[in-house]
Design a protein around this motif. Sequence first.
Motif, mmCIF file in Angstrom:
data_model
loop_
_atom_site.group_PDB
_atom_site.id
_atom_site.type_symbol
_atom_site.label_atom_id
_atom_site.label_comp_id
_atom_site.label_asym_id
_atom_site.label_seq_id
_atom_site.Cartn_x
_atom_site.Cartn_y
_atom_site.Cartn_z
ATOM 1 N N ILE A 43 -22.326 31.879 32.518
ATOM 2 C CA ILE A 43 -21.004 31.243 32.437
ATOM 3 C C ILE A 43 -21.242 29.743 32.601
ATOM 4 C CG2 ILE A 43 -18.657 31.182 33.346
ATOM 5 C CD1 ILE A 43 -19.257 34.002 32.689
ATOM 6 N N ALA A 44 -20.977 29.000 31.541
ATOM 7 C CA ALA A 44 -21.219 27.549 31.579
ATOM 8 C C ALA A 44 -19.910 26.813 31.823
ATOM 9 C CB ALA A 44 -21.848 27.100 30.263
ATOM 10 N N HIS A 45 -19.773 26.244 33.035
ATOM 11 C CA HIS A 45 -18.553 25.491 33.363
ATOM 12 C C HIS A 45 -18.715 24.014 33.047
ATOM 13 C CE1 HIS A 45 -16.593 28.824 35.329
ATOM 14 N NE2 HIS A 45 -17.699 29.067 36.006
ATOM 15 N N ASP A 46 -19.943 23.572 32.822
ATOM 16 C CA ASP A 46 -20.150 22.156 32.500
ATOM 17 C C ASP A 46 -21.174 22.034 31.378
ATOM 18 O OD1 ASP A 46 -22.849 22.058 33.735
ATOM 19 O OD2 ASP A 46 -21.693 22.460 35.549
ATOM 20 N N ARG A 47 -21.138 20.857 30.772
ATOM 21 C CA ARG A 47 -21.985 20.606 29.591
ATOM 22 C C ARG A 47 -23.475 20.762 29.912
ATOM 23 N NH1 ARG A 47 -21.368 16.505 25.027
ATOM 24 N NH2 ARG A 47 -23.417 15.588 24.745
ATOM 25 N N GLU A 48 -23.872 20.344 31.111
ATOM 26 C CA GLU A 48 -25.284 20.417 31.488
ATOM 27 C C GLU A 48 -25.754 21.881 31.504
ATOM 28 O OE1 GLU A 48 -22.963 18.535 33.183
ATOM 29 O OE2 GLU A 48 -23.672 16.765 32.078
ATOM 30 N N THR A 49 -24.931 22.751 32.079
ATOM 31 C CA THR A 49 -25.306 24.172 32.137
ATOM 32 C C THR A 49 -25.349 24.773 30.732
ATOM 33 O OG1 THR A 49 -24.228 24.308 34.295
ATOM 34 C CG2 THR A 49 -24.753 26.391 33.221
ATOM 35 N N LEU A 50 -24.373 24.402 29.913
ATOM 36 C CA LEU A 50 -24.334 24.913 28.534
ATOM 37 C C LEU A 50 -25.639 24.550 27.809
ATOM 38 C CD1 LEU A 50 -22.811 26.135 26.079
ATOM 39 C CD2 LEU A 50 -21.773 23.890 25.716
ATOM 40 N N ILE A 51 -26.001 23.283 27.900
ATOM 41 C CA ILE A 51 -27.207 22.829 27.192
ATOM 42 C C ILE A 51 -28.461 23.457 27.819
ATOM 43 C CG2 ILE A 51 -28.617 20.791 26.669
ATOM 44 C CD1 ILE A 51 -26.012 19.217 26.268
ATOM 45 N N ALA A 52 -28.492 23.517 29.153
ATOM 46 C CA ALA A 52 -29.674 24.086 29.824
ATOM 47 C C ALA A 52 -29.860 25.558 29.447
ATOM 48 C CB ALA A 52 -29.537 23.945 31.337
ATOM 49 N N PRO A 81 -28.807 42.199 23.534
ATOM 50 C CA PRO A 81 -30.110 41.808 24.070
ATOM 51 C C PRO A 81 -30.148 40.308 24.331
ATOM 52 C CG PRO A 81 -30.237 42.082 21.691
ATOM 53 C CD PRO A 81 -28.835 42.455 22.095
ATOM 54 N N GLY A 82 -30.950 39.896 25.282
ATOM 55 C CA GLY A 82 -31.164 38.473 25.504
ATOM 56 C C GLY A 82 -30.028 37.809 26.271
ATOM 57 N N VAL A 83 -29.668 36.595 25.837
ATOM 58 C CA VAL A 83 -28.777 35.729 26.611
ATOM 59 C C VAL A 83 -27.444 35.558 25.886
ATOM 60 C CG1 VAL A 83 -28.568 33.434 27.661
ATOM 61 C CG2 VAL A 83 -30.840 34.482 27.363
ATOM 62 N N ALA A 84 -26.347 35.799 26.589
ATOM 63 C CA ALA A 84 -25.017 35.470 26.056
ATOM 64 C C ALA A 84 -24.442 34.368 26.932
ATOM 65 C CB ALA A 84 -24.113 36.698 26.070
ATOM 66 N N VAL A 85 -24.051 33.265 26.298
ATOM 67 C CA VAL A 85 -23.469 32.145 27.046
ATOM 68 C C VAL A 85 -21.976 32.114 26.779
ATOM 69 C CG1 VAL A 85 -23.497 29.646 27.416
ATOM 70 C CG2 VAL A 85 -25.610 30.823 26.741
ATOM 71 N N LEU A 86 -21.186 32.176 27.857
ATOM 72 C CA LEU A 86 -19.733 32.012 27.717
ATOM 73 C C LEU A 86 -19.410 30.562 28.018
ATOM 74 C CD1 LEU A 86 -17.884 35.028 29.346
ATOM 75 C CD2 LEU A 86 -18.265 34.534 26.939
ATOM 76 N N ASN A 87 -18.906 29.880 27.018
ATOM 77 C CA ASN A 87 -18.655 28.448 27.134
ATOM 78 C C ASN A 87 -17.297 28.190 27.787
ATOM 79 O OD1 ASN A 87 -18.321 25.736 26.787
ATOM 80 N ND2 ASN A 87 -18.361 25.774 24.556
ATOM 81 N N GLN A 88 -17.340 27.743 29.021
ATOM 82 C CA GLN A 88 -16.090 27.405 29.740
ATOM 83 C C GLN A 88 -16.088 25.928 30.137
ATOM 84 O OE1 GLN A 88 -15.344 30.294 32.861
ATOM 85 N NE2 GLN A 88 -15.178 31.977 31.400
ATOM 86 N N VAL A 89 -16.612 25.110 29.246
ATOM 87 C CA VAL A 89 -16.590 23.654 29.473
ATOM 88 C C VAL A 89 -15.243 23.162 28.937
ATOM 89 C CG1 VAL A 89 -17.838 21.492 29.196
ATOM 90 C CG2 VAL A 89 -19.073 23.661 29.026
ATOM 91 N N ARG A 90 -14.291 22.964 29.841
ATOM 92 C CA ARG A 90 -12.881 22.912 29.448
ATOM 93 C C ARG A 90 -12.280 21.523 29.250
ATOM 94 N NH1 ARG A 90 -12.663 28.321 28.517
ATOM 95 N NH2 ARG A 90 -12.212 29.622 30.305
ATOM 96 N N GLY A 91 -13.034 20.461 29.471
ATOM 97 C CA GLY A 91 -12.424 19.124 29.497
ATOM 98 C C GLY A 91 -11.843 18.669 28.165
ATOM 99 N N TYR A 92 -10.832 17.803 28.246
ATOM 100 C CA TYR A 92 -10.287 17.155 27.044
ATOM 101 C C TYR A 92 -9.548 15.893 27.455
ATOM 102 C CZ TYR A 92 -5.605 18.922 28.211
ATOM 103 O OH TYR A 92 -4.418 19.172 28.831
ATOM 104 N N ARG A 93 -9.376 14.988 26.508
ATOM 105 C CA ARG A 93 -8.579 13.788 26.776
ATOM 106 C C ARG A 93 -7.934 13.305 25.485
ATOM 107 N NH1 ARG A 93 -14.017 12.026 26.802
ATOM 108 N NH2 ARG A 93 -14.418 10.513 25.132
ATOM 109 N N PHE A 94 -6.755 12.670 25.642
ATOM 110 C CA PHE A 94 -6.101 12.027 24.511
ATOM 111 C C PHE A 94 -6.507 10.563 24.532
ATOM 112 C CE2 PHE A 94 -3.567 15.802 25.135
ATOM 113 C CZ PHE A 94 -3.339 16.213 23.835
ATOM 114 N N GLU A 95 -6.896 10.039 23.375
ATOM 115 C CA GLU A 95 -7.361 8.662 23.323
ATOM 116 C C GLU A 95 -6.288 7.774 22.697
ATOM 117 O OE1 GLU A 95 -11.142 9.355 21.357
ATOM 118 O OE2 GLU A 95 -12.094 9.600 23.316
ATOM 119 N N ALA A 96 -6.494 6.443 22.820
ATOM 120 C CA ALA A 96 -5.462 5.483 22.454
ATOM 121 C C ALA A 96 -5.054 5.550 20.983
ATOM 122 C CB ALA A 96 -5.960 4.078 22.778
ATOM 123 N N ASP A 97 -5.976 5.917 20.118
ATOM 124 C CA ASP A 97 -5.672 5.913 18.678
ATOM 125 C C ASP A 97 -5.172 7.277 18.185
ATOM 126 O OD1 ASP A 97 -7.967 7.192 19.235
ATOM 127 O OD2 ASP A 97 -9.249 6.108 17.829
#
Length: 310
Positions: A43-52, A81-97
């Motif tokens: 379970i990847a809660h952050d980008r570092e874990t997802l990439i790792a 078989p092997g590795v299943a990654v659940l991506n829970q990297v949830r961040g988002y932002r609205f930008e000026a443009d």
Amino acid sequence: MKPDSDARLDTLSQQLGTHAVRQGSLAKYSMAGIGGPAELLVIAHDRETLIAAVLGARALELPLQVFGGLTNCLICDSGLPGVAVLNQVRGYRFEADYRLHAESGAIIAPIARVAVQRGLGGLTWAVGLPGTVGGMVVNNAGAFGGETSSNLVSAEVLSPEGLVVEVEPSWFEFEYRRTRLKSSVEGWVLLTAVFQLRPTELAHLQAKADEYTARRQRTQPPGRTLGSTFKNPPGDYAGRLIEAAGLKGRRIGGVVISNQHANFFVNEGYGTAADYQALICLAQSEVASQFGVRLEPEIEFFGMECTCGG
Ligand SMILES: Cc1cc2nc3c(=O)[nH]c(=O)nc-3n(C[C@H](O)[C@H](O)[C@H](O)COP(=O)(O)OP(=O)(O)OC[C@H]3O[C@@H](n4cnc5c(N)ncnc54)[C@H](O)[C@@H]3O)c2cc1C
């Protein structure tokens, strides 16, 4: 000599610590409540874990699959078989443009709702869309005349070699409910996506959001489902064809073809992937023999083939 697969899974599990669990249930996270365990569930809660997790699985030559909300995937009963990654990297932002910058594990429906509240048009069609930004982009999800490809302006992907690369929309090769990443063995992982929105009258957006929500509630069954089972064939609707074939309400084991919408198959609580697959085969063969139309699955199969022929 390369250590055996179990030893490599243990190595990755130790590297990832509490984020990883051996024989982790996928049914628990699947929208359909179906599927056996992954040999190693991360379970990847952050980008570092997802990439790792992704790079670690590759370095150890382990089979790897990245999932978002598991709202569109049928996982086989014996698991993966092997590795299943659940991506829970949830961040988002609205930008000026008027741009939306979202991590690929962000859940799209509440973000689309916030965009409406901010008077930003472009993703209103997604107010009731289950799943994550990653799955939405990979599937080129769409509804009510809107489609992911219309608003995506750039994305960050992790290459099979482990490099973070910024890509333009054309890189995805968008088609109807498909991109180059869907069912791909190349091994790219979506990290972030940027969408261009546009200022729009608030009352108009709210009325549209309410209309789409009401239409989903009216036409789609609640419960454990993977959404539209089949793509719509050119000039027709999969649901109309399955209904016309007399299959509404047909059950195999614990999975039933919805009486509300025939393209939705619902797990009534004790269904299996084998039940789901058998209903898919039944619908395909009945529609083909009665109307000469070959229905193509929209949902994806993991750890199993769609073996109904054709
Ligand atoms: C009730 C219901 C209604 C639905 N309505 C619609 C609709 O109106 N329109 C529509 O288009 N779909 C619809 N769907 C299908 C589904 O919601 C969408 O396709 C959704 O965008 C999938 O997102 P997900 O995060 O669940 O993806 P998942 O099911 O987890 O994954 C889908 C695919 O994307 C891949 N993937 C996921 N994240 C990444 C990543 N970061 N990098 C690389 N690959 C990745 C997976 O490996 C898999 O191949 C519906 C589903 C349900 C259950």
